[in-house]
Design an enzyme around this catalytic site. Structure first.
Site, PDB file in Angstrom:
ATOM      1  CG  ASP A 290      -1.647   1.214   1.496  1.00  0.00           C
ATOM      2  OD1 ASP A 290      -2.303   1.684   0.536  1.00  0.00           O
ATOM      3  OD2 ASP A 290      -1.609   1.742   2.625  1.00  0.00           O
TER       4      ASP A 290
ATOM      5  CG  ASP B  87      -1.416   7.817   0.762  1.00  0.00           C
ATOM      6  OD1 ASP B  87      -0.972   8.956   0.940  1.00  0.00           O
ATOM      7  OD2 ASP B  87      -1.772   7.381  -0.347  1.00  0.00           O
TER       8      ASP B  87
ATOM      9  CG  ASP C 221      -2.178   2.411   6.401  1.00  0.00           C
ATOM     10  OD1 ASP C 221      -2.294   2.219   5.166  1.00  0.00           O
ATOM     11  OD2 ASP C 221      -2.395   3.500   6.946  1.00  0.00           O
TER      12      ASP C 221
HETATM   13 MG   LIG Z   1      -2.753   3.209   3.429  1.00  0.00          MG
END
Ligand SMILES: [Mg+2]
Length: 380
Positions: free
Chosen positions: A117, A119, A320
């Site tokens: 991922d 960000d 996340d």
């Molecule tokens: Mg993220």
């Protein structure tokens, strides 16, 4: 697609950058709450709507406490009690750093494939999504990983934007939560799908594109323009167009105005039953109602890159966001590989392991590179 056809991979400036620059952040985590069709039966313009359907509750609880970042190191401000809870949670989701040897042992004689991922995983959370840059060290770590392992970045952002931020030509990208995929062309690949196309960008390099929500591009553009219009008088509101989805950031909006922003988005969406809304971290996400997510994107990429044999391949996915859970689930349920959740607070996940922050992600990636180099040296 056009922008990729025209892109100059040697220059990050070749990519379209969204115009607005006031902004919040682009962490694209999702709650499972979905904008249901029943909402359209409600009368527009009343704050009761967004309160009664849980939007405001979701908005108010949509972001965990942030940590003070000093360079690339998270300074833990939490109390000792919080630490105890966190370390208890880590019994269920052990540190991927501490479990490193377990992970690479499982990869014995298998090809590791890395999914990342962006960000909150490679870049820290910042208020301005256009400034969510990787550190130089992180960039070096990702480049190192890409040298030895097939690597893909999977993000909620548009593919163009992710490429602009990462800038590596040797890896695959899946933007818009996997709805906009570009990966290096291989002559041996044969994919039968209506949304799969081969393309050649400006430099003559062959790439493969897969865009399962292509038909939604006009409607996303339309909704994006309307959302820009209806939020332009709300200080701090920022609408971002990710090509196959669009998002309304409210991190920089005064909390007193959250009911207004929620109501206006709600009123726009009631005319678009084929779009759904999900709650990210201080962001309302609007995307097509199609059966496609980051998990599907992982499966698609593994298959397309000829890496779907679980006996030969160990996929590792680091993320996340709530949306990353779809990918964790695919890897866990098929016993195919490992999800690694990046989180500084305890949360339920389908991941196997955890990393606390972007600093630990970088350390993990560097460890993979070092391990591979040592293995290669031993083999010689
Ligand atoms: Mg993220």
């Amino acid at each position: 697609m056009a922008s990729f056809d025209q892109m100059d991979l040697s220059s990050v400036n070749a990519f379209p950058v969204l115009a607005d620059s006031t902004i919040s952040q682009t962490i694209l985590g999702f709650h499972s709450s979905v904008f249901s069709n029943s909402v359209s039966k409600k009368k527009p313009g009343k704050f009761d709507d967004v309160r009664s359907n849980g939007w405001l509750d979701a908005m108010q609880s949509s972001s965990p406490p942030r940590k003070k970042m000093v360079k690339d190191i998270a300074i833990e401000l939490a109390s000792d009690d919080t630490d105890v809870v966190y370390y208890s949670w880590m019994l269920k989701y052990p540190s991927a750093l501490k479990s490193f040897h377990h992970i690479v042992n499982r990869a014995h004689k298998k090809k590791i494939v890395i999914f990342l991922d962006y960000d909150g995983t490679l870049s820290p959370i910042v208020d301005d999504p256009n400034r969510a840059f990787m550190s130089i060290d992180m960039h070096t770590a990702v480049k190192g990983v890409a040298k030895y392992f097939p690597t893909a970045i999977i993000s909620g952002r548009s593919c163009d934007k992710v490429y602009e931020l990462v800038g590596l030509t040797e890896i695959s990208y899946a933007g818009s939560h996997g709805m906009d995929i570009i990966f290096p062309a291989k002559d041996t690949i044969s994919i039968n799908h209506t949304n799969y196309i081969r393309s050649t960008h400006k430099q003559g390099k062959k790439v493969n594109l897969f865009q399962p929500a292509r038909e939604f591009i006009p409607v996303i553009n339309e909704v994006f323009r309307i959302l820009v219009e209806v939020t332009k008088d709300i200080p701090g509101a920022f609408v971002e167009n990710h090509k196959f989805c669009t998002s309304v950031h409210y991190r920089n909006v005064d909390e007193k105005s959250w009911p207004i922003i929620a109501q206006r988005v709600h009123d726009v969406l009631k005319d678009y039953p084929r779009l759904i809304l999900t709650h990210g971290r201080k962001v309302l996400e609007i995307r097509p109602l199609i059966d496609w997510d980051k998990g599907k994107a992982v499966e698609f990429l593994l298959e397309s890159l000829g890496l779907s044999n679980i006996n030969d391949v160990l996929p590792i996915y680091i993320g996340d966001d709530r949306t990353d859970e779809d990918a964790f689930k695919v890897l866990r349920e098929g016993n195919r590989g490992y999800g690694i959740l990046v989180s500084s607070v305890p949360k339920e996940s389908k991941a196997f392991f955890s990393l606390r922050d972007t600093f630990e992600v970088k350390e993990f990636l560097k460890s993979l590179v070092k391990w591979k180099e040592q293995m290669s040296a031993t083999d010689k």
